[in-house]
Motif scaffolding. Structure first.
Motif, PDB file in Angstrom:
ATOM      1  N   LYS A  45      12.653  49.208   0.515  1.00 38.33           N
ATOM      2  CA  LYS A  45      12.064  49.469  -0.799  1.00 38.33           C
ATOM      3  C   LYS A  45      12.289  48.280  -1.738  1.00 38.33           C
ATOM      4  N   ARG A  46      13.521  47.745  -1.690  1.00 33.36           N
ATOM      5  CA  ARG A  46      13.827  46.603  -2.565  1.00 33.36           C
ATOM      6  C   ARG A  46      13.039  45.353  -2.154  1.00 33.36           C
ATOM      7  N   LEU A  47      12.926  45.140  -0.849  1.00 34.45           N
ATOM      8  CA  LEU A  47      12.160  43.975  -0.371  1.00 34.45           C
ATOM      9  C   LEU A  47      10.684  44.118  -0.749  1.00 34.45           C
ATOM     10  N   ALA A  48      10.141  45.314  -0.591  1.00 35.39           N
ATOM     11  CA  ALA A  48       8.728  45.550  -0.923  1.00 35.39           C
ATOM     12  C   ALA A  48       8.492  45.316  -2.411  1.00 35.39           C
ATOM     13  N   GLN A  49       9.458  45.724  -3.225  1.00 34.86           N
ATOM     14  CA  GLN A  49       9.345  45.525  -4.674  1.00 34.86           C
ATOM     15  C   GLN A  49       9.332  44.026  -4.998  1.00 34.86           C
ATOM     16  N   LEU A  50      10.229  43.299  -4.362  1.00 42.33           N
ATOM     17  CA  LEU A  50      10.285  41.852  -4.581  1.00 42.33           C
ATOM     18  C   LEU A  50       9.016  41.175  -4.075  1.00 42.33           C
ATOM     19  N   TYR A  51       8.513  41.638  -2.957  1.00 43.14           N
ATOM     20  CA  TYR A  51       7.325  41.022  -2.346  1.00 43.14           C
ATOM     21  C   TYR A  51       6.016  41.527  -2.946  1.00 43.14           C
ATOM     22  N   LEU A 105       0.860  -1.190   0.000  1.00 40.01           N
ATOM     23  CA  LEU A 105       0.000   0.000   0.000  1.00 40.01           C
ATOM     24  C   LEU A 105       0.893   1.237   0.000  1.00 40.01           C
ATOM     25  N   SER A 106       0.640   2.110  -0.967  1.00 37.03           N
ATOM     26  CA  SER A 106       1.386   3.365  -1.010  1.00 37.03           C
ATOM     27  C   SER A 106       0.438   4.495  -0.653  1.00 37.03           C
ATOM     28  N   VAL A 107       0.822   5.261   0.330  1.00 37.71           N
ATOM     29  CA  VAL A 107      -0.011   6.380   0.770  1.00 37.71           C
ATOM     30  C   VAL A 107       0.742   7.670   0.493  1.00 37.71           C
ATOM     31  N   ARG A 108       0.157   8.476  -0.350  1.00 32.63           N
ATOM     32  CA  ARG A 108       0.752   9.784  -0.601  1.00 32.63           C
ATOM     33  C   ARG A 108       0.078  10.788   0.330  1.00 32.63           C
ATOM     34  N   VAL A 109       0.879  11.398   1.185  1.00 35.74           N
ATOM     35  CA  VAL A 109       0.316  12.355   2.133  1.00 35.74           C
ATOM     36  C   VAL A 109       0.427  13.751   1.526  1.00 35.74           C
ATOM     37  N   ASN A 110      -0.712  14.398   1.377  1.00 40.23           N
ATOM     38  CA  ASN A 110      -0.713  15.729   0.781  1.00 40.23           C
ATOM     39  C   ASN A 110      -0.147  16.746   1.761  1.00 40.23           C
ATOM     40  N   PRO A 111       0.882  17.491   1.354  1.00 40.73           N
ATOM     41  CA  PRO A 111       1.375  18.536   2.245  1.00 40.73           C
ATOM     42  C   PRO A 111       0.364  19.676   2.296  1.00 40.73           C
ATOM     43  N   SER A 112       0.309  20.376   3.418  1.00 42.52           N
ATOM     44  CA  SER A 112      -0.594  21.525   3.459  1.00 42.52           C
ATOM     45  C   SER A 112       0.025  22.636   2.620  1.00 42.52           C
ATOM     46  N   LEU A 113      -0.815  23.442   2.016  1.00 45.85           N
ATOM     47  CA  LEU A 113      -0.346  24.487   1.112  1.00 45.85           C
ATOM     48  C   LEU A 113      -0.631  25.851   1.720  1.00 45.85           C
ATOM     49  N   HIS A 114       0.329  26.753   1.579  1.00 45.12           N
ATOM     50  CA  HIS A 114       0.160  28.103   2.120  1.00 45.12           C
ATOM     51  C   HIS A 114       0.695  29.121   1.127  1.00 45.12           C
ATOM     52  N   GLY A 115      -0.016  30.215   1.003  1.00 47.23           N
ATOM     53  CA  GLY A 115       0.478  31.350   0.240  1.00 47.23           C
ATOM     54  C   GLY A 115       0.400  31.179  -1.263  1.00 47.23           C
ATOM     55  N   VAL A 116       1.138  32.034  -1.939  1.00 47.10           N
ATOM     56  CA  VAL A 116       1.116  32.112  -3.398  1.00 47.10           C
ATOM     57  C   VAL A 116       1.899  30.941  -3.996  1.00 47.10           C
ATOM     58  N   GLN A 117       1.281  30.258  -4.950  1.00 45.85           N
ATOM     59  CA  GLN A 117       1.905  29.080  -5.565  1.00 45.85           C
ATOM     60  C   GLN A 117       2.572  29.461  -6.883  1.00 45.85           C
ATOM     61  N   LEU A 118       3.675  30.162  -6.770  1.00 43.09           N
ATOM     62  CA  LEU A 118       4.456  30.507  -7.957  1.00 43.09           C
ATOM     63  C   LEU A 118       5.883  30.024  -7.723  1.00 43.09           C
ATOM     64  N   ALA A 119       6.532  29.587  -8.793  1.00 42.32           N
ATOM     65  CA  ALA A 119       7.931  29.195  -8.668  1.00 42.32           C
ATOM     66  C   ALA A 119       8.757  30.453  -8.398  1.00 42.32           C
ATOM     67  N   GLU A 120       9.867  30.290  -7.681  1.00 41.96           N
ATOM     68  CA  GLU A 120      10.711  31.442  -7.360  1.00 41.96           C
ATOM     69  C   GLU A 120      11.097  32.243  -8.600  1.00 41.96           C
ATOM     70  N   ARG A 121      11.419  31.505  -9.669  1.00 44.06           N
ATOM     71  CA  ARG A 121      11.892  32.232 -10.872  1.00 44.06           C
ATOM     72  C   ARG A 121      10.821  33.163 -11.422  1.00 44.06           C
ATOM     73  N   GLU A 122       9.554  32.835 -11.170  1.00 43.12           N
ATOM     74  CA  GLU A 122       8.476  33.713 -11.655  1.00 43.12           C
ATOM     75  C   GLU A 122       8.347  34.978 -10.818  1.00 43.12           C
ATOM     76  N   LEU A 123       9.026  35.006  -9.690  1.00 39.93           N
ATOM     77  CA  LEU A 123       8.983  36.185  -8.829  1.00 39.93           C
ATOM     78  C   LEU A 123      10.268  37.001  -8.901  1.00 39.93           C
ATOM     79  N   ALA A 124      11.182  36.565  -9.755  1.00 38.33           N
ATOM     80  CA  ALA A 124      12.464  37.277  -9.847  1.00 38.33           C
ATOM     81  C   ALA A 124      12.271  38.703 -10.373  1.00 38.33           C
ATOM     82  N   ILE A 125      13.027  39.640  -9.811  1.00 36.76           N
ATOM     83  CA  ILE A 125      12.978  41.009 -10.307  1.00 36.76           C
ATOM     84  C   ILE A 125      14.344  41.417 -10.864  1.00 36.76           C
ATOM     85  N   ALA A 126      15.376  40.705 -10.431  1.00 34.93           N
ATOM     86  CA  ALA A 126      16.722  41.110 -10.816  1.00 34.93           C
ATOM     87  C   ALA A 126      17.046  40.632 -12.241  1.00 34.93           C
TER      88      ALA A 126
END
Lengths: 341, 124
Positions: B61-67, A320-341
């Motif tokens: 300011k930079r953290l707020a921009q990122l967040y 028997l294989s049981v996959r336990v669902n982790p609880s999810l919190h916050g915005v579900q975006l990959a880090e790279r999608e949040l990059a600004i630099a």
């Protein structure tokens, strides 16, 4: 006014288009969270009090969002997510929602506002198209749906709520309206109590999985606190018995019929086939619990059937294989999608 | 040194640290990623989130921009500063009269995030 029949007719087409566009194979439950992300929406989870979720329309240059109550069980989160996606695809304004689950159970469905009907029907068809329901029934070894226990087992396989599954089975003409309505009004906790008896979960929002040898190596997606009632064929007079050989640490055995005779109040396909006559196969019954602090990931537990004093290959194995669902919190975006630099 | 925005006040500093910590968790970002993006050493991010190090206004300011949140969000007292951040968000908050206080704050936070977020790459 949109009737439910109109809403379902439209939803069946719209959901089929989404499934085709995203290349979703209907061999397993639909991953609605991935579908939302693939369609360019941002998905997020947060504590929302009594609300199930919200749809936030996008604006120029900014994506739309779906916010889900992080404290709800995964089945309900999936249903809410599919409902909110319906609002998006139909171009509805963002709005708050009532509690669809309780309305579905009471059958007060005519009172819904048109956009809510449309979104609700879409959610049902995205997660429970007829083809996927049939696939689930085959996997579960259920020919015709004959009882609320069948509906409940199907809902666990689909990853949908019991009540919504009961309603959708009538919409897809797999059961008649009378049975659907009667079964939809049964509280899932009653079914869980029948399945697990005194071993019912402490928190009745948890689920009870009734499994037998047909589920060998079929993974299930469970939550911390869920119970598994496992029935394995065993004939005491032959001397062959099941022994546990591998145990995932977050899953523990809390009952074994070898020590304390016990079985569910529900006739299973296996016990019916065996005829329950003296000398034929009897079931050995285990009750397992997914520990409350179980972490996400795949946990494996295994048994072997053999004569106690004989070494060598076992005559049967069950994993028997049981996959336990982790609880999810916050915005579900990959880090790279949040990059600004 | 005078500090007109109150960053030097102990309670405000604790609130600021908590909000920065919570927003990073809300976006599921690692301290390492935040450090790289904001150009602040990782150990400094850790100290800031523990309230053991002050944040200068350029860093904030930079953290707020990122967040993807207004700087005021991190400086404000709980839940009081988002209603007026954006007309759309304000309208949403008024429409959502049935939300409990917790739900309302979360919807406003997500709406504000979305208004400040632009997709760099088209979804798959």
């Amino acid at each position: 006014m949109t009737t439910w029949a109109d809403a379902h007719a439209r939803a069946a087409v719209t959901a089929a288009e989404v499934v085709a566009d995203l290349g979703i194979g209907l061999e397993r439950p639909v991953d609605v969270f991935s579908a939302i992300e693939s369609l360019g929406l941002v998905l997020a989870f947060a504590p929302l009090g009594k609300a199930s979720g919200y749809y936030l329309p996008g604006s120029e240059g900014h994506p739309a969002g779906v916010l889900i109550n992080e404290l709800h069980p995964r089945t309900r989160q999936r249903y809410t997510a599919a409902h909110e996606l319906g609002h998006h695809l139909y171009g509805h304004a963002g709005e708050t929602e009532s509690d669809p689950e309780s309305v579905l159970m009471r059958g007060e469905m005519e009172r819904w506002a048109d956009p809510e009907k449309e979104a609700e029907a879409f959610g049902a068809w995205l997660l429970m198209p007829r083809r996927l329901i049939r696939r689930g029934l085959v996997a579960l070894g259920i020919g015709d749906v004959k009882s609320p226990y069948d509906v409940y087992a199907l809902s666990l396989w689909l990853g949908t709520s019991y009540t919504a599954t009961s309603r959708q089975l009538a919409v897809t003409r797999l059961i008649d309206d009378r049975h659907s309505d009667t079964w939809a009004r049964i509280a899932p906790r009653v079914i869980k109590s029948d399945l697990a008896g005194m071993y019912v979960p402490d928190d009745l929002r948890n689920d009870v999985w009734l499994l037998d040898e047909r589920h060998d190596r079929e993974p299930i997606e469970a939550r911390p606190g869920d119970r598994v009632v496992l029935m394995l064929d065993e004939t005491p007079s032959t001397g062959y018995s099941w022994a546990q050989v591998e145990l995932g640490s977050p899953i523990r055995v809390i009952a074994d019929s070898f020590k304390n005779p016990w079985e569910p109040r529900v006739a299973t396909a296996a016990s019916t086939a065996a005829g329950e006559t003296d000398g034929s196969a009897h079931s050995r019954c285990f009750v397992l619990e997914v520990a409350a602090d179980a972490q996400g990931g795949l946990q494996k537990i295994a048994w072997e059937k053999r004569r106690g004093w004989i070494t060598g290959a076992p005559v049967a194995e069950f994993a028997l294989s049981v996959r336990v669902n982790p609880s999810l919190h916050g915005v579900q975006l990959a880090e790279r999608e949040l990059a600004i630099a | 040194m005078s500090d007109p925005r109150g960053l030097g006040n102990k309670d405000d500093a604790g609130s600021l640290a908590r909000r920065l910590r919570e927003q990073r968790a809300y976006l599921n970002l690692t301290q390492q990623f935040v450090a790289e993006q904001a150009g602040i050493p990782r150990s400094a991010i850790s100290d800031i989130e523990r309230g053991a190090r002050r944040v200068d206004s350029l860093e904030l300011k930079r953290l707020a921009q990122l967040y993807r949140m207004p700087v005021d969000y991190f400086l404000g007292i709980d839940g009081e500063d988002l209603d007026s951040a954006d007309p759309t968000v304000h309208a949403l908050a008024r429409a959502a009269t049935e939300m409990g206080p917790e739900g309302k704050e979360e919807v406003l936070r997500f709406a504000t995030f979305l208004r400040n977020y632009e997709r760099r790459n088209a979804p798959k």
